[in-house]
Design a protein around this motif. Sequence first.
Motif, short mmCIF file in Angstrom:
data_model
loop_
_atom_site.label_atom_id
_atom_site.label_comp_id
_atom_site.label_asym_id
_atom_site.label_seq_id
_atom_site.Cartn_x
_atom_site.Cartn_y
_atom_site.Cartn_z
N THR A 128 -18.25 21.52 -15.15
CA THR A 128 -17.70 22.87 -15.00
C THR A 128 -16.20 22.79 -14.73
OG1 THR A 128 -19.83 23.53 -14.05
CG2 THR A 128 -18.03 25.08 -13.86
N LEU A 129 -15.77 21.84 -13.91
CA LEU A 129 -14.34 21.67 -13.63
C LEU A 129 -13.56 21.33 -14.91
CD1 LEU A 129 -14.27 19.72 -10.23
CD2 LEU A 129 -13.59 22.08 -10.62
N ASN A 130 -14.17 20.52 -15.77
CA ASN A 130 -13.47 20.09 -16.99
C ASN A 130 -13.25 21.24 -17.98
OD1 ASN A 130 -13.31 17.46 -16.05
ND2 ASN A 130 -15.28 16.89 -16.96
N LYS A 131 -14.01 22.34 -17.79
CA LYS A 131 -13.87 23.49 -18.69
C LYS A 131 -12.82 24.50 -18.20
CE LYS A 131 -18.24 23.43 -21.12
NZ LYS A 131 -19.37 24.24 -21.61
N LEU A 132 -12.17 24.24 -17.10
CA LEU A 132 -11.14 25.16 -16.60
C LEU A 132 -9.94 25.17 -17.55
CD1 LEU A 132 -11.11 24.45 -12.75
CD2 LEU A 132 -11.70 26.62 -13.86
N PRO A 133 -9.37 26.36 -17.83
CA PRO A 133 -8.14 26.41 -18.66
C PRO A 133 -6.94 25.87 -17.88
CG PRO A 133 -8.73 28.60 -17.87
CD PRO A 133 -9.84 27.71 -17.44
N THR A 134 -6.34 24.83 -18.37
CA THR A 134 -5.21 24.19 -17.67
C THR A 134 -4.03 24.04 -18.62
OG1 THR A 134 -6.03 21.99 -18.26
CG2 THR A 134 -6.77 22.92 -16.16
N LYS A 135 -2.87 23.80 -18.04
CA LYS A 135 -1.67 23.49 -18.81
C LYS A 135 -1.38 22.00 -18.66
CE LYS A 135 0.57 28.02 -18.44
NZ LYS A 135 1.79 28.76 -17.99
N GLU A 136 -1.59 21.29 -19.75
CA GLU A 136 -1.39 19.84 -19.75
C GLU A 136 -2.28 19.16 -18.71
OE1 GLU A 136 2.69 19.04 -19.25
OE2 GLU A 136 3.31 20.00 -21.13
N GLY A 137 -3.51 19.73 -18.54
CA GLY A 137 -4.48 19.12 -17.63
C GLY A 137 -4.27 19.41 -16.18
N LEU A 138 -3.37 20.37 -15.86
CA LEU A 138 -3.12 20.69 -14.44
C LEU A 138 -3.24 22.18 -14.21
CD1 LEU A 138 0.00 18.43 -13.74
CD2 LEU A 138 -2.38 17.99 -13.05
N LEU A 139 -3.69 22.55 -12.99
CA LEU A 139 -3.73 23.93 -12.55
C LEU A 139 -2.45 24.26 -11.81
CD1 LEU A 139 -7.41 23.97 -11.20
CD2 LEU A 139 -6.60 25.10 -13.29
N PRO A 140 -2.21 25.54 -11.50
CA PRO A 140 -1.03 25.88 -10.70
C PRO A 140 -1.00 25.13 -9.39
CG PRO A 140 -1.95 27.86 -11.67
CD PRO A 140 -2.91 26.76 -11.98
#
Length: 414
Positions: A371-383
């Motif tokens: 589930t964590l891997n499906k989070l929308p990220t920018k270049e693999g990072l969250l804010p």
Amino acid sequence: MARKIFSLETKRLVQSLFDEMKKYREIEQLSGVPQDILRLWKAKSLLSSDWIASEERQSPLSAIEREEIVKLHGQGLSCTKLAIQFGVYRGTIKSVITQSRKNEISKRAISRAFASSIATQVIEGKFRSSLKTAEFYGLEPRSVQRWVKSELKNRKGRAIVGGSSYSITSVLAYTFAIKEWITKNFNLKDHSESNIVSIVESLKDKGVPIKEACSWLGIHRSTFYRKRQKQLRAEEGDPLVTQISELQKRRNFAYGAKRMAVYLSKLNGFAINHKRVARLMRLHGLNSRVRPKRRIHYKTEMLEPVQEPLYNVLKRDFSSSGPMTKLVTDMTFVPVREGWVVLSTIKDLFNHKIVAWETGSSATLQLALATLNKLPTKEGLLPSDCVIHSDRGGTYTSMSYVKAVRKLGARPSY
């Protein structure tokens, strides 16, 4: 003591309770009328429907009436019929009969000579037993037995039995010889029903009275009769045993006593008590076989818990000023046609949208990481100010999950 007179209202209440088929104990509690009087009123109600209006007798019984009551009772009339005939309660009839018996005993002058003559007749064999003597003279059997023992002691070592004289020493020797014969030929340590019955029956065939044989064995006569009756019932063979055996074999011994009683009642067409069924099943080894419960063993993951303290970053502040800054996650079980499916979700508290979700067959660490891997990220990072809040379950507090959250650039919260 003055006789208590009951009102017409009480009688009408009792009659209505009779019509409702209430028990005597219930009627006594509701009306306050003793059960002895209720039985008399019940008999009157069966004879006549206008018994309520009949006047109750208030005058005491005369001497002639008392003699008549004793005479009629001796002819076989019951206390209830006598009470209806003379217009008194059953308790009054019983007291009259009891008093007449006491007067007869007191009038009979039981002197020492009379007791000795009665005992002599028993010893010399004019009567078969003390009980027959007591019935012939209208005495108490225990009194006759006591007189016989006293007379034998007064004869100074000589006892007359059946017209022949024997010394008490020889009588005792004969008694001890019989006891020794019993000890040698029977197993007295076995107190089973079959053994006790066989011993007493053998002694009875030898001419020993049942009461005397029971006294030698140290049991009461009623115990012998009860055991013999029980043995006879077991030998006869109850047809219910065959039915129980057939059903247990057909059902793989799965029926208990209560369920078996219901089945037998339907099969035979009449009610059969479950306690009787339980007794037959226990005696013939037909009890239900209790199967051990099957224990289901689940394979659990051995997760390495995080070693650092768990902090609650949100502190119940579920309001968010921007997207992807405060995320909450959890798992839930969803019923489907094939069984259960575990749904893992991550929600954004800014717009309350599900930003990532995954399903699995069980709540595992792999499901949470997927589930964590499906989070929308920018270049693999969250804010940088993103917080992922969850409960303190073993999955979310494991070292692998905490490392995965920090790898995304977020902080875990619990």
